[in-house]
Design an enzyme around this catalytic site. Structure first.
Site, short mmCIF file in Angstrom:
data_model
loop_
_atom_site.label_atom_id
_atom_site.label_comp_id
_atom_site.label_asym_id
_atom_site.label_seq_id
_atom_site.Cartn_x
_atom_site.Cartn_y
_atom_site.Cartn_z
N LYS A 31 54.72 68.27 66.44
CA LYS A 31 55.62 67.31 65.79
C LYS A 31 55.03 66.80 64.48
O LYS A 31 55.67 66.83 63.44
CB LYS A 31 55.88 66.11 66.71
N THR A 32 53.79 66.34 64.58
CA THR A 32 53.16 65.79 63.38
C THR A 32 52.96 66.89 62.34
O THR A 32 53.20 66.69 61.15
CB THR A 32 51.81 65.14 63.75
N ASP A 216 56.76 59.02 62.24
CA ASP A 216 56.09 59.71 63.34
C ASP A 216 55.91 58.72 64.50
O ASP A 216 55.94 57.51 64.29
CB ASP A 216 54.70 60.21 62.87
N GLU A 217 55.73 59.22 65.70
CA GLU A 217 55.53 58.36 66.89
C GLU A 217 56.66 57.33 67.00
O GLU A 217 56.43 56.16 67.29
CB GLU A 217 54.17 57.65 66.82
N GLN A 247 55.68 59.59 75.69
CA GLN A 247 54.44 59.02 75.16
C GLN A 247 54.62 57.59 74.65
O GLN A 247 53.81 57.11 73.86
CB GLN A 247 53.89 59.91 74.04
N ARG A 601 45.54 65.05 75.49
CA ARG A 601 44.62 65.08 74.35
C ARG A 601 43.67 66.28 74.46
O ARG A 601 43.04 66.67 73.50
CB ARG A 601 43.76 63.80 74.27
#
Ligand code: ATP
Ligand code: MG
Length: 743
Positions: A31-32, A216-217, A247, A601
């Site tokens: 995504k990022t 983002d996020e 998330q 992660r």
């Protein structure tokens, strides 16, 4: 631009230009990365970087994203890539008057907030058992997140003895902030929202500028952030949001998962793109994370796949105690570190209180680590004192800062004298700094205090006057030396004072980094901006991925990051999920999402551990293994705990073939020349830089200046030197502080 290395869906997202877009996808699906490519793509299509706004979750993420974009399309200095808080701060700097503030307002951190609230508790004779400071701070913050002022708070909650107390504290707190020309962290967002909402012309200015907005996020945006973005994107609707409902881990701080789930309702023409291929983790890790998160009910079902191999099984180890757990983790890191950098390892825990044992265990094995804890760098006493000095250089109305530093170092100003000064300031409706600027006030102080306060005020005024002619680091050196702060610590001559000096010099490296970073973008590093950076930095911003150190941090701070090997200790009910969460379904679901964030992660290896006995906050108890462990797909697990290494690596390490030493311990520390005392050198440099010049200058002297370069003296008087610089124009500089040298 060649986008071949992106997959089909990523390409679609990166090349989508007009109209709202939602990229909803699981962890590690790029995504990022896609957002970054989209920015570069827009610029390549001829869209000006000036009209792009990208919002990230941390300053560090913003820096990395900018770096990547610029690598693809060249420098874009006037593009806004930043966090919500940094963006709000920019808006407020540009329109401070609309927010009702002076130009040089400052931002207070949690320590300042604490001090003010504690004072109010005292002033208003509030029972601090019934209303502890932490409780009041939390309520005020919650109210601000909901954009509710003291009056609205009272209206919503009804008037009773309890709400009346909270109301009074909240109201007085806001009054004091305002009087000090200061905002707290929450105010940044609230005030930015109000400025935009109440000033259509200002809003229009940003709407016209930012034709392309990306976040983002997005799953972790709160109500106010959502409103700000929605208003700015209203005119052109080119809003691209990126996130993963699985998330969302900041509901406790006001994040609203509905912002992402309802995006299509807010923007009915939105295009939705899902990314399903994970590029980060091995198959087992992905499957394990999925087996946990699938127990959440309120989620959009999605499943990730990967081309990567299954990889090693997830290791689970139940240890006898928390100490043994820390020992085990340090030992595993030691054993696996052969042929690897320590950067590859992260220990992600639920709360900062868990960190100490890991620190101890790693130290014992001489494994270098960096710890990103809630108790940050800026909150250390000495750093905080220096920050207050710096704040006063830009904002003399900051009474809180004056109170903090007036007797640091000791200047003979006790609470009584300070009380009198405050009363005097109040009567005359002046700030403390203004009050102290009057000679008659200084002379009315006790003899010893009078002289030392005068000295401090002289330095401060000189720094205020010269702030635009000096580098931030020069001002810092001057403050450190000429206010007597450094000397007081040197005179103390204890282990503690020595380590405080180290911290202060460490802080200077941080200032240098900031100046360098600014220089790289061709911008001037100002004190104002430096203080803003300090105020908006988060724990994660201190994370250095090339430090050659193991990283210790909370799972919350690890959002968006990735590590080859991840340890998640403390898998116990009551700790993770936390005991408060155990009471509610919502609470458990948020903790489960946090577990998912933590597990995803990991790229290659994931270790989960728990301790049968744990001491936390001074209380020891037996524990039960975490609900999340019970949910985990057992077939992915290796419970033997210590049988996971490939024997070859272990042997390598033990034989010292790899970078590890013979016994598997870490490498010897870097070579240092004999007799090298870095602290001594650093101290010397600070003093030299603060010494300014004692030389006398004459017309016609050729000089160099730390910031403006080469020039010629054209005039001098008792206090100043006027110089024409080759590149910086004509400057009148104060003697004794300007970094001028004859050539
Ligand atoms: P998170 O949900 O944790 O924020 P994310 O969806 O933002 O994750 P990224 O951090 O962008 O994911 O990407 C995860 C990793 O996958 C990164 O190392 C990235 O470089 C890599 N990656 C992303 N897309 C691709 C691709 N198409 N090909 C190869 N690697 C990729
Ligand atoms: Mg990401």
């Amino acid at each position: 631009m060649n986008l071949d290395h992106l997959n089909k869906e990523q390409q679609k997202a990166a090349t989508h230009i007009e109209g709202p877009l939602l990229i909803l996808a699981g962890a590690g699906s790029g995504k990022t990365a896609t957002m970054t490519h989209r920015i570069a793509y827009l610029i390549e299509q001829g869209i000006s970087p000036y009209s792009i706004l990208a919002v990230t979750f941390t300053n560090k993420a913003a820096g990395e994203m900018r770096e990547r974009v610029e690598k693809l399309v060249g420098p874009c200095p006037n593009m806004w890539i930043m966090t919500f808080h940094a963006m709000s701060l920019r808006i407020l700097r540009e329109h401070y008057y609309a927010a009702g503030y002076d130009k040089n307002f400052v931002v207070y951190d949690t320590v300042d907030q604490k001090t003010i609230i504690k004072n109010i508790i005292k002033e208003q004779n509030i029972d601090s058992k019934q209303f502890p400071q932490a409780y009041l701070s939390a309520i005020i913050s919650k109210e601000k997140e909901a954009d509710s002022d003291p009056e609205q708070f009272l209206e919503m909650n009804g008037e009773n003895p309890k709400t009346k107390v909270i109301y009074n504290v909240y109201k007085e707190y806001q009054r004091q902030l305002k009087a000090n020309n200061a905002m707290d962290f929450d105010d940044l967002l609230v005030n930015a929202l109000h400025v935009l909402r109440e000033n259509p012309n200002i809003l229009a200015q940003y709407q016209n500028r930012f034709k392309y907005i990306m976040v983002d996020e997005y799953q972790d945006t709160n109500h106010i952030q959502y409103e700000i973005i929605r208003m700015m994107a209203k005119a052109h609707k080119n809003l691209c949001v990126v996130g993963d409902d699985d998330q969302c881990i900041y509901q406790w701080r006001g994040a609203d998962i509905r912002n992402i789930l309802d995006f299509e309702k807010d923007f009915p023409t939105a295009k939705v793109i899902k990314l399903e291929q994970n590029y980060r983790s091995c198959g087992n890790i992905l499957a394990a994370a999925h087996s946990v998160i699938k127990n959440n009910r309120g989620r959009k079902a999605k499943k990730l796949w990967t081309e990567a191999e299954a990889g090693a099984p997830i290791v689970y180890k139940r240890c006898d105690s928390d100490k043994e757990e820390a020992y085990y983790v340090a030992q595993e890191i030691d054993l696996l570190s052969g042929g690897r950098s320590y950067d590859d390892f992260a220990v992600l825990y639920r709360t900062n209180a868990q960190s100490r044992l890991f620190e101890d265990a790693l130290k014992r094995r001489h494994i270098p680590y960096q710890i990103l804890s809630g108790f940050s760098f800026y909150e250390r006493k000495e750093t905080k004192d220096m920050i207050c000095y710096m704040r006063l250089v830009v904002n003399p109305s900051d009474d809180l800062a004056v109170k903090r530093i007036i007797n640091e170092p000791k200047r003979g100003i006790g609470p009584t004298t300070l009380g009198k000064l405050e009363a005097l300031a109040k009567v005359n409706n002046r700030s403390l700094f203004e009050t102290l600027s009057q000679e008659e006030v200084i002379y009315s102080l006790p003899a010893k205090a009078s002289a030392s306060v005068k000295e401090m005020m002289d330095v401060m005024q000189l720094c205020q006057q010269e702030k635009d002619n000096l580098r931030v680091s020069d001002i810092y050196d001057n403050l450190l030396v000429k206010t007597g702060y450094l000397k007081a610590l040197e005179d103390e001559n204890t282990v503690e004072s020595e380590s405080r000096i180290e911290n202060l010099l460490d802080f200077k490296s941080f200032i240098y980094d900031f100046e360098e970073e600014k220089a790289a973008t061709g911008e001037k590093a100002t004190m104002e901006e430096f203080l803003e950076r300090v105020a908006t930095d988060s724990d994660t911003d201190k994370y250095d991925d090339e430090a050659g150190k193991v990283t210790l941090m909370t799972m919350h701070s690890a959002k968006g990051l990735e590590f080859p090997i991840v340890f998640m200790p403390g898998m116990e009910d009551g700790l993770f999920p936390g005991h408060r969460a155990l009471d509610s379904e919502n609470g458990i679901e948020e903790e489960r999402r946090l577990c998912y964030v933590g597990m995803t992660r990991a790229k290659e290896k994931l270790f989960l551990t728990s301790a049968a006995y744990r001491v936390l906050y001074g209380h020891g108890d037996y524990t039960r293994e975490s609900t999340f462990l019970r949910e985990l797909d057992k077939s992915l697990l290796d419970e033997a705990g210590d049988s996971i290494y490939e024997p070859s690596r272990r042997t390598n390490n033990r034989l010292g073939v790899s970078t590890g030493s013979l016994d598997g311990y870490s490498e010897t520390p870097a070579f240092r020349p004999y007799n090298y005392d870095p602290l001594k050198f650093a101290k010397q440099a600070v003093k030299e830089s603060a010494a300014g010049n004692s030389e006398d200058f004459m017309q016609g002297d050729q000089v160099t200046h730390g910031k403006f370069g080469h020039g010629i003296v054209v005039d001098t008087d008792a206090k100043t030197v006027t110089v024409v610089f080759d590149e910086g124009g004509i400057k009148k500089l104060a003697k004794g502080i300007a970094p001028l040298k004859k050539v």
